[in-house]
Design an enzyme around this catalytic site. Structure first.
Site, PDB file in Angstrom:
ATOM      1  N   ASN A 131       0.875  -1.185   0.000  1.00 18.23           N
ATOM      2  CA  ASN A 131       0.000   0.000   0.000  1.00 18.23           C
ATOM      3  C   ASN A 131       0.908   1.229   0.000  1.00 18.23           C
ATOM      4  O   ASN A 131       1.519   1.538   1.017  1.00 18.23           O
ATOM      5  CB  ASN A 131      -0.883  -0.037   1.254  1.00 18.23           C
ATOM      6  CG  ASN A 131      -1.663   1.252   1.458  1.00 18.23           C
ATOM      7  OD1 ASN A 131      -1.785   2.064   0.536  1.00 18.23           O
ATOM      8  ND2 ASN A 131      -2.194   1.434   2.664  1.00 18.23           N
ATOM      9  N   TRP A 132       0.989   1.872  -1.147  1.00 20.64           N
ATOM     10  CA  TRP A 132       1.910   3.016  -1.266  1.00 20.64           C
ATOM     11  C   TRP A 132       1.354   4.283  -0.623  1.00 20.64           C
ATOM     12  O   TRP A 132       2.045   5.296  -0.564  1.00 20.64           O
ATOM     13  CB  TRP A 132       2.245   3.265  -2.739  1.00 20.64           C
ATOM     14  CG  TRP A 132       3.313   2.358  -3.262  1.00 20.64           C
ATOM     15  CD1 TRP A 132       3.902   1.314  -2.610  1.00 20.64           C
ATOM     16  CD2 TRP A 132       3.935   2.428  -4.558  1.00 20.64           C
ATOM     17  NE1 TRP A 132       4.843   0.721  -3.417  1.00 20.64           N
ATOM     18  CE2 TRP A 132       4.891   1.389  -4.616  1.00 20.64           C
ATOM     19  CE3 TRP A 132       3.770   3.255  -5.672  1.00 20.64           C
ATOM     20  CZ2 TRP A 132       5.687   1.161  -5.743  1.00 20.64           C
ATOM     21  CZ3 TRP A 132       4.558   3.026  -6.792  1.00 20.64           C
ATOM     22  CH2 TRP A 132       5.507   1.990  -6.821  1.00 20.64           C
ATOM     23  N   LYS A 133       0.090   4.241  -0.197  1.00 21.67           N
ATOM     24  CA  LYS A 133      -0.533   5.425   0.430  1.00 21.67           C
ATOM     25  C   LYS A 133      -0.327   6.655  -0.462  1.00 21.67           C
ATOM     26  O   LYS A 133      -0.327   6.524  -1.686  1.00 21.67           O
ATOM     27  CB  LYS A 133       0.023   5.643   1.839  1.00 21.67           C
ATOM     28  CG  LYS A 133       0.015   4.368   2.680  1.00 21.67           C
ATOM     29  CD  LYS A 133       0.260   4.651   4.124  1.00 21.67           C
ATOM     30  CE  LYS A 133       0.386   3.346   4.879  1.00 21.67           C
ATOM     31  NZ  LYS A 133       0.257   3.506   6.302  1.00 21.67           N
ATOM     32  N   GLY A 178       2.895   1.997  10.814  1.00 25.62           N
ATOM     33  CA  GLY A 178       3.915   3.028  10.632  1.00 25.62           C
ATOM     34  C   GLY A 178       4.681   3.382  11.896  1.00 25.62           C
ATOM     35  O   GLY A 178       5.398   4.374  11.932  1.00 25.62           O
ATOM     36  N   GLU A 225      -6.605   4.844   8.091  1.00 24.78           N
ATOM     37  CA  GLU A 225      -6.307   6.249   7.741  1.00 24.78           C
ATOM     38  C   GLU A 225      -7.489   6.897   7.034  1.00 24.78           C
ATOM     39  O   GLU A 225      -7.639   8.120   7.075  1.00 24.78           O
ATOM     40  CB  GLU A 225      -5.018   6.305   6.892  1.00 24.78           C
ATOM     41  CG  GLU A 225      -3.800   6.013   7.765  1.00 24.78           C
ATOM     42  CD  GLU A 225      -2.589   5.470   7.036  1.00 24.78           C
ATOM     43  OE1 GLU A 225      -2.562   5.503   5.790  1.00 24.78           O
ATOM     44  OE2 GLU A 225      -1.671   4.996   7.721  1.00 24.78           O
ATOM     45  N   SER A 261       3.600  -2.358  10.352  1.00 25.63           N
ATOM     46  CA  SER A 261       5.053  -2.422  10.495  1.00 25.63           C
ATOM     47  C   SER A 261       5.647  -3.772  10.111  1.00 25.63           C
ATOM     48  O   SER A 261       6.610  -4.234  10.743  1.00 25.63           O
ATOM     49  CB  SER A 261       5.469  -2.018  11.917  1.00 25.63           C
ATOM     50  OG  SER A 261       5.110  -0.668  12.165  1.00 25.63           O
ATOM     51  N   GLY A 316       2.795  -1.201   4.321  1.00 37.06           N
ATOM     52  CA  GLY A 316       2.868   0.214   3.962  1.00 37.06           C
ATOM     53  C   GLY A 316       4.290   0.623   3.649  1.00 37.06           C
ATOM     54  O   GLY A 316       4.804   0.437   2.548  1.00 37.06           O
ATOM     55  N   GLY A 317       4.974   1.180   4.656  1.00 39.99           N
ATOM     56  CA  GLY A 317       6.299   1.768   4.457  1.00 39.99           C
ATOM     57  C   GLY A 317       7.289   0.856   3.744  1.00 39.99           C
ATOM     58  O   GLY A 317       8.036   1.302   2.863  1.00 39.99           O
ATOM     59  N   HIS A 359      -9.421   1.349   5.268  1.00 39.58           N
ATOM     60  CA  HIS A 359      -8.135   1.519   5.954  1.00 39.58           C
ATOM     61  C   HIS A 359      -8.326   2.502   7.108  1.00 39.58           C
ATOM     62  O   HIS A 359      -9.094   3.463   7.000  1.00 39.58           O
ATOM     63  CB  HIS A 359      -7.093   2.045   4.960  1.00 39.58           C
ATOM     64  CG  HIS A 359      -5.698   1.979   5.479  1.00 39.58           C
ATOM     65  ND1 HIS A 359      -5.215   2.852   6.424  1.00 39.58           N
ATOM     66  CD2 HIS A 359      -4.675   1.126   5.201  1.00 39.58           C
ATOM     67  CE1 HIS A 359      -3.962   2.542   6.708  1.00 39.58           C
ATOM     68  NE2 HIS A 359      -3.613   1.499   5.976  1.00 39.58           N
ATOM     69  N   GLU A 378      -5.239  -4.785  10.883  1.00 42.69           N
ATOM     70  CA  GLU A 378      -4.143  -3.836  11.086  1.00 42.69           C
ATOM     71  C   GLU A 378      -4.375  -3.062  12.387  1.00 42.69           C
ATOM     72  O   GLU A 378      -5.145  -2.094  12.406  1.00 42.69           O
ATOM     73  CB  GLU A 378      -4.096  -2.830   9.935  1.00 42.69           C
ATOM     74  CG  GLU A 378      -3.936  -3.459   8.577  1.00 42.69           C
ATOM     75  CD  GLU A 378      -3.399  -2.473   7.562  1.00 42.69           C
ATOM     76  OE1 GLU A 378      -2.354  -2.768   6.980  1.00 42.69           O
ATOM     77  OE2 GLU A 378      -3.998  -1.403   7.382  1.00 42.69           O
TER      78      GLU A 378
HETATM   79  C1  PEP Z   1      -0.686   0.120   6.217  1.00 41.10           C
HETATM   80  O1  PEP Z   1      -0.854   1.321   6.188  1.00 41.10           O
HETATM   81  O2  PEP Z   1      -1.503  -0.607   5.661  1.00 41.10           O
HETATM   82  C2  PEP Z   1       0.487  -0.390   6.904  1.00 41.10           C
HETATM   83  C3  PEP Z   1       0.444  -1.602   7.351  1.00 41.10           C
HETATM   84  O3  PEP Z   1       1.568   0.478   7.055  1.00 41.10           O
HETATM   85  P1  PEP Z   1       3.010   0.106   7.671  1.00 41.10           P
HETATM   86  O4  PEP Z   1       3.442  -1.197   7.044  1.00 41.10           O
HETATM   87  O5  PEP Z   1       3.873   1.252   7.268  1.00 41.10           O
HETATM   88  O6  PEP Z   1       2.835  -0.017   9.142  1.00 41.10           O
END
Ligand code: PEP
Length: 254
Positions: A10-12, A171, A95, A211, A232-233, A93, A165
């Site tokens: 997920n590049w957000k 993050g 966010e 994470s 994500g990251g 999500h 999640e």
């Molecule tokens: C996400 O936003 O779906 C996520 C899991 O982010 P991260 O891996 O950066 O925690």
């Protein structure tokens, strides 16, 4: 038969055309790593470009509107992301729930629109740290999913994935313990079977997100009822994302 592990990036709100080289590198490696299903959800602006680059990986969107078209300035419909090349959409999500006030009912309406447009779904759920510390995580997440998932769905195993999640793990570099992940994923599995029946409900992949990195992926992915990861990251570079994909490949080989 269990579906392949599903590793989704997920590049957000990250990425311009300069990042297409990362998508290309991920795709080229995925062509040799067929034991794992690999996908990327770039921002809307890159869906078409990544779709054109990709021969193997699935391309998805990070959201869609519940309506098919109309006067919704700034929004994008499910049919539009499908037209751009998306095959799935991430919905609910945290966010979006936190930053855009999306309710469970909103997520459910978007899910219906996405299915109508022929998209597959990744429906997200997760609790805050306060909810976990108060002991209410499982009740919160199962209630969230009760309200967010479609009531019925043909071929649920193929067309739906759920991403658990924990909000406090996204993050932050913190991850849930494997015991907590296993407990939550078992509760989600029970809900999926109650909703979609034993056969289809057992097939739906339940992803863990929060994470996930190359160095913790193996432990998380080998946890009971974890069918993949939403990343994500660590999905922003081919190097770190492929480290997670490789952990899933190694587990298949083990
Ligand atoms: C996400 O936003 O779906 C996520 C899991 O982010 P991260 O891996 O950066 O925690």
């Amino acid at each position: 038969m269990a579906l392949r592990p599903y590793i989704v990036g997920n590049w957000k709100m990250n990425g311009t055309r300069a990042m297409l080289s990362e998508a290309r590198a991920i795709d080229r490696s995925a062509q040799r790593l067929m034991k794992v299903e690999v996908a990327l959800a770039p921002p809307f602006t890159l869906i078409h470009a990544v779709h054109r680059e990709a021969e193997q990986i699935g391309i998805g969107a990070q959201d869609c509107h519940a309506k098919a078209d109309g006067a919704f300035t700034g929004d994008v419909s499910a049919a539009m992301v499908a037209d751009a090349g998306a095959k799935f959409v991430i919905l609910g999500h945290s966010e979006r729930r936190e930053g855009h006030g999306e309710t469970d009912a909103d997520v459910q309406a978007k899910a219906a629109a996405a299915l109508d447009a022929g998209l597959k779904l990744i429906v997200c759920c997760g609790e805050t740290l306060a909810t976990r510390e108060a002991g209410g995580a499982v009740a919160h997440v199962t209630a969230q999913l009760e309200g967010s998932l479609p009531d019925t769905i043909d071929n649920a195993g193929e067309r739906l994935a759920v991403a658990y999640e924990p909000i406090w793990a996204i993050g932050t570099g913190r991850t849930a313990t494997v015991e907590d992940v296993a407990e939550m994923h078992r509760a989600i599995r029970a809900l999926l079977i109650a909703r979609y029946g034993e056969e289809e409900g057992s097939l739906v992949r339940i992803l863990y997100g929060g994470s996930v990195k190359p160095d913790n992926a193996r432990e998380l992915l080998s946890t009971d009822e974890v069918g993949g990861a939403l990343v994500g990251g660590a999905s922003l570079t081919a190097e770190s994302f492929l480290g997670i994909v490789m952990a899933a490949v190694d587990m298949q080989d083990a």
